[in-house]
Design a protein around this motif. Structure first.
Motif, PDB file in Angstrom:
ATOM      1  N   ARG A  27       0.932  -0.909  -0.307  1.00 30.84           N
ATOM      2  CA  ARG A  27       0.253  -0.419  -0.060  1.00 30.84           C
ATOM      3  C   ARG A  27       0.513   0.804  -0.007  1.00 30.84           C
ATOM      4  N   GLY A  28       0.819   2.397  -1.018  1.00 32.92           N
ATOM      5  CA  GLY A  28       1.084   3.302  -1.165  1.00 32.92           C
ATOM      6  C   GLY A  28       2.533   3.141  -1.273  1.00 32.92           C
ATOM      7  N   LEU A  29       3.880   2.441  -1.535  1.00 34.02           N
ATOM      8  CA  LEU A  29       4.915   2.326  -1.761  1.00 34.02           C
ATOM      9  C   LEU A  29       5.687   3.282  -3.268  1.00 34.02           C
ATOM     10  N   ALA A  30       6.553   3.414  -2.185  1.00 36.08           N
ATOM     11  CA  ALA A  30       7.617   4.912  -3.038  1.00 36.08           C
ATOM     12  C   ALA A  30       8.798   4.147  -2.548  1.00 36.08           C
ATOM     13  N   LYS A  31       9.265   4.745  -3.816  1.00 44.92           N
ATOM     14  CA  LYS A  31      10.988   5.471  -3.813  1.00 44.92           C
ATOM     15  C   LYS A  31      11.240   6.241  -4.744  1.00 44.92           C
ATOM     16  N   HIS A  32      11.774   7.678  -3.884  1.00 42.64           N
ATOM     17  CA  HIS A  32      12.106   8.151  -4.576  1.00 42.64           C
ATOM     18  C   HIS A  32      13.609   8.273  -4.378  1.00 42.64           C
ATOM     19  N   TYR A  33      13.904   8.715  -5.536  1.00 38.98           N
ATOM     20  CA  TYR A  33      15.854   8.607  -5.145  1.00 38.98           C
ATOM     21  C   TYR A  33      16.191  10.663  -5.508  1.00 38.98           C
ATOM     22  N   PRO A  34      16.705  10.928  -3.979  1.00 41.38           N
ATOM     23  CA  PRO A  34      16.810  12.852  -3.928  1.00 41.38           C
ATOM     24  C   PRO A  34      18.137  12.953  -5.166  1.00 41.38           C
ATOM     25  N   VAL A  35      18.491  14.128  -6.082  1.00 47.22           N
ATOM     26  CA  VAL A  35      19.176  14.553  -6.595  1.00 47.22           C
ATOM     27  C   VAL A  35      19.873  15.454  -6.805  1.00 47.22           C
ATOM     28  N   SER A  36      20.752  16.193  -7.277  1.00 47.22           N
ATOM     29  CA  SER A  36      21.367  17.822  -7.120  1.00 47.22           C
ATOM     30  C   SER A  36      22.282  17.826  -8.637  1.00 47.22           C
ATOM     31  N   GLY A  37      21.815  18.486  -8.945  1.00 46.50           N
ATOM     32  CA  GLY A  37      22.976  19.131 -10.344  1.00 46.50           C
ATOM     33  C   GLY A  37      22.030  20.702 -11.144  1.00 46.50           C
ATOM     34  N   GLY A  38      22.762  20.745 -12.158  1.00 44.47           N
ATOM     35  CA  GLY A  38      22.676  22.266 -12.532  1.00 44.47           C
ATOM     36  C   GLY A  38      23.786  23.814 -12.323  1.00 44.47           C
ATOM     37  N   VAL A  39      23.401  24.694 -12.890  1.00 46.66           N
ATOM     38  CA  VAL A  39      24.910  25.418 -11.879  1.00 46.66           C
ATOM     39  C   VAL A  39      24.410  26.209 -10.570  1.00 46.66           C
ATOM     40  N   PHE A  40      23.522  26.546  -9.988  1.00 46.41           N
ATOM     41  CA  PHE A  40      23.009  26.496  -8.897  1.00 46.41           C
ATOM     42  C   PHE A  40      22.571  24.986  -7.754  1.00 46.41           C
ATOM     43  N   GLY A  41      23.438  23.677  -7.977  1.00 47.76           N
ATOM     44  CA  GLY A  41      23.062  22.734  -7.744  1.00 47.76           C
ATOM     45  C   GLY A  41      21.211  22.814  -7.358  1.00 47.76           C
ATOM     46  N   GLU A  42      20.802  22.712  -7.470  1.00 52.40           N
ATOM     47  CA  GLU A  42      19.096  22.589  -7.273  1.00 52.40           C
ATOM     48  C   GLU A  42      19.156  21.460  -7.073  1.00 52.40           C
ATOM     49  N   LYS A  43      18.230  20.804  -6.198  1.00 49.28           N
ATOM     50  CA  LYS A  43      17.232  19.513  -5.902  1.00 49.28           C
ATOM     51  C   LYS A  43      16.496  19.249  -6.321  1.00 49.28           C
ATOM     52  N   ALA A  44      16.546  18.250  -6.729  1.00 49.13           N
ATOM     53  CA  ALA A  44      15.584  17.501  -7.324  1.00 49.13           C
ATOM     54  C   ALA A  44      14.864  15.639  -7.044  1.00 49.13           C
ATOM     55  N   VAL A  45      14.361  15.479  -7.592  1.00 48.81           N
ATOM     56  CA  VAL A  45      13.947  14.158  -6.260  1.00 48.81           C
ATOM     57  C   VAL A  45      13.098  13.485  -7.799  1.00 48.81           C
ATOM     58  N   VAL A  46      14.104  11.438  -7.955  1.00 50.16           N
ATOM     59  CA  VAL A  46      13.714  11.094  -9.395  1.00 50.16           C
ATOM     60  C   VAL A  46      12.741  10.487  -8.369  1.00 50.16           C
ATOM     61  N   ARG A  47      11.314  10.104  -9.505  1.00 49.72           N
ATOM     62  CA  ARG A  47      10.636   9.537  -9.034  1.00 49.72           C
ATOM     63  C   ARG A  47      10.144   8.206  -8.868  1.00 49.72           C
ATOM     64  N   ALA A  48      10.899   7.308  -8.421  1.00 54.81           N
ATOM     65  CA  ALA A  48      11.370   5.905  -9.538  1.00 54.81           C
ATOM     66  C   ALA A  48       9.873   4.914  -8.896  1.00 54.81           C
ATOM     67  N   VAL A  49       9.389   4.742  -8.299  1.00 57.81           N
ATOM     68  CA  VAL A  49       7.803   4.181  -8.118  1.00 57.81           C
ATOM     69  C   VAL A  49       7.352   5.144  -7.054  1.00 57.81           C
ATOM     70  N   ASP A  50       6.161   5.558  -7.410  1.00 55.08           N
ATOM     71  CA  ASP A  50       5.330   6.936  -6.746  1.00 55.08           C
ATOM     72  C   ASP A  50       4.267   6.188  -5.960  1.00 55.08           C
ATOM     73  N   GLY A  51       3.762   5.609  -5.128  1.00 52.97           N
ATOM     74  CA  GLY A  51       2.575   5.039  -5.077  1.00 52.97           C
ATOM     75  C   GLY A  51       2.159   4.283  -5.755  1.00 52.97           C
ATOM     76  N   ILE A  52       2.069   3.134  -5.021  1.00 53.05           N
ATOM     77  CA  ILE A  52       1.859   1.723  -5.853  1.00 53.05           C
ATOM     78  C   ILE A  52       0.910   1.023  -4.687  1.00 53.05           C
TER      79      ILE A  52
END
Length: 342
Positions: A27-52
């Protein structure tokens, strides 16, 4: 009022609560990978599995299908705790797998095993076949009647190999034989549930049928439940009682085999099925292959609303603003679509 209630209860496979007969409930299974990149090191999240959400009953096979990168393998590895989930719950016979520690986790891992995709890289070339298959017994401190060597030789015979090959090395076996060794390793601790992660995709077509038939035979004899992960829908059809279709980290449709293959409700499921070769439908206008436009969106920035809308020929304004829930459709399956196939 009855129809409204039915739809509300069917928003996830088996209803809002786990099925009563479920061996495994997610129930509600999710796997998110935090990543950073870009010129200013913006943080983002890869939503590999997003609530199943899904359930697997004792002795049942649930096929998990979808394009490469949709999150199938990540899901399978979270189920048996090879990967830690970012959110959600996994219960096995009512026991919370996500919170298990120590002896409790060891026992759960005896009941839940995995068969890996590549039989060449999943076996240590420096170890004999006997040592490879015996390793789970050593790790879990299991001393079966008659000794560990006898259990290993019994497993070799069970999967169609010669028990006298106990002292041979992996390089002395073919790809199909190596996969049988991997199956024996998974079975040696007598599990009740197995994640089969693309177990035949690395094998020749002639060998694939042998391995599938072996798995079906073992399931019948040992009353095993499977989460069968694959991208080949033709293979899944022969081994699974129920099918769950994933797209970009979400389950978009789930139902029994007949509903999915004969009456698909989600456009993505229909597109996948149109790519399966079927000699019985050659020349049939209804069997024309559906070619999806564009590329799969990145899980770093998935589309709003329905994730399939950027490639869907039925998408409308509502699809961009409202994520469709899994509800029962006319075909009999649960599908996440505002404008399902009829």
């Amino acid at each position: 009022m009855t129809d409204v209630k039915l739809e509300e209860e069917a928003r996830v496979p088996g209803g809002a609560a786990p099925r009563r007969d479920a061996l495994l409930s997610v129930r509600g299974l999710a796997k998110h990978y935090p990543v950073s990149g870009g010129v200013f090191g913006e943080k983002a999240v890869v939503r590999a599995v997003d609530g199943i959400d899904f359930d697997v009953s004792p002795g049942e096979t649930l096929g998990l299908v979808g394009e490469s990168g949709c999150g199938k393998t990540t899901t399978g590895r979270m189920v048996i705790r090879l990967l830690e989930a970012s959110a959600g719950t996994i219960t096995f016979e009512g026991k919370d797998v996500t919170k298990a520690r120590g002896r409790s986790l060891t026992q759960l891992r005896q009941d839940m095993q995995i068969i890996f995709q590549d039989p060449y890289s999943s076996l240590n070339p420096r170890h004999t076949v006997g040592r490879i298959i015996e390793m789970p017994l050593n790790v879990n401190g299991i001393n079966p009647p008659g000794g560990r060597k006898k259990r290993v030789q019994e497993m070799l015979e069970l999967v169609g190999l010669n028990p006298e090959h106990y002292n041979r090395y992996p390089h002395e076996f073919s790809g199909g034989q190596r996969q049988r060794i991997g199956i024996a390793r998974a079975l040696v601790v007598q599990p009740r549930f197995i994640v089969a992660d693309e177990p035949v995709s690395a094998l020749d077509v002639s060998i694939q049928a042998q391995i599938i038939n072996l798995l079906r035979k073992l399931q019948s004899e040992l009353d095993l439940a499977f989460l069968f992960i694959a991208h080949d829908l033709a293979v899944v059809r022969h081994f699974s009682q129920r099918i769950a279709v994933m797209y970009l980290g979400k389950i978009v449709e789930v139902g029994d085999r007949e509903a999915i293959y004969e009456r698909p409700s989600h456009p993505y499921t229909r597109a996948l099925l149109s790519a399966v070769p079927d000699v019985t439908r050659l020349g049939n206008a209804d069997s024309k292959r559906i070619r999806l436009a564009g590329d799969v969106p990145t899980p770093l920035d998935p589309p709003s609303g329905c994730r399939f809308r950027t490639r869907c020929w039925k998408a409308q304004e509502k699809c961009a603003t409202e994520a469709p829930p899994l509800t029962i459709k006319n075909g009999g399956s649960l599908a996440a679509c505002h404008y399902p196939e009829t």
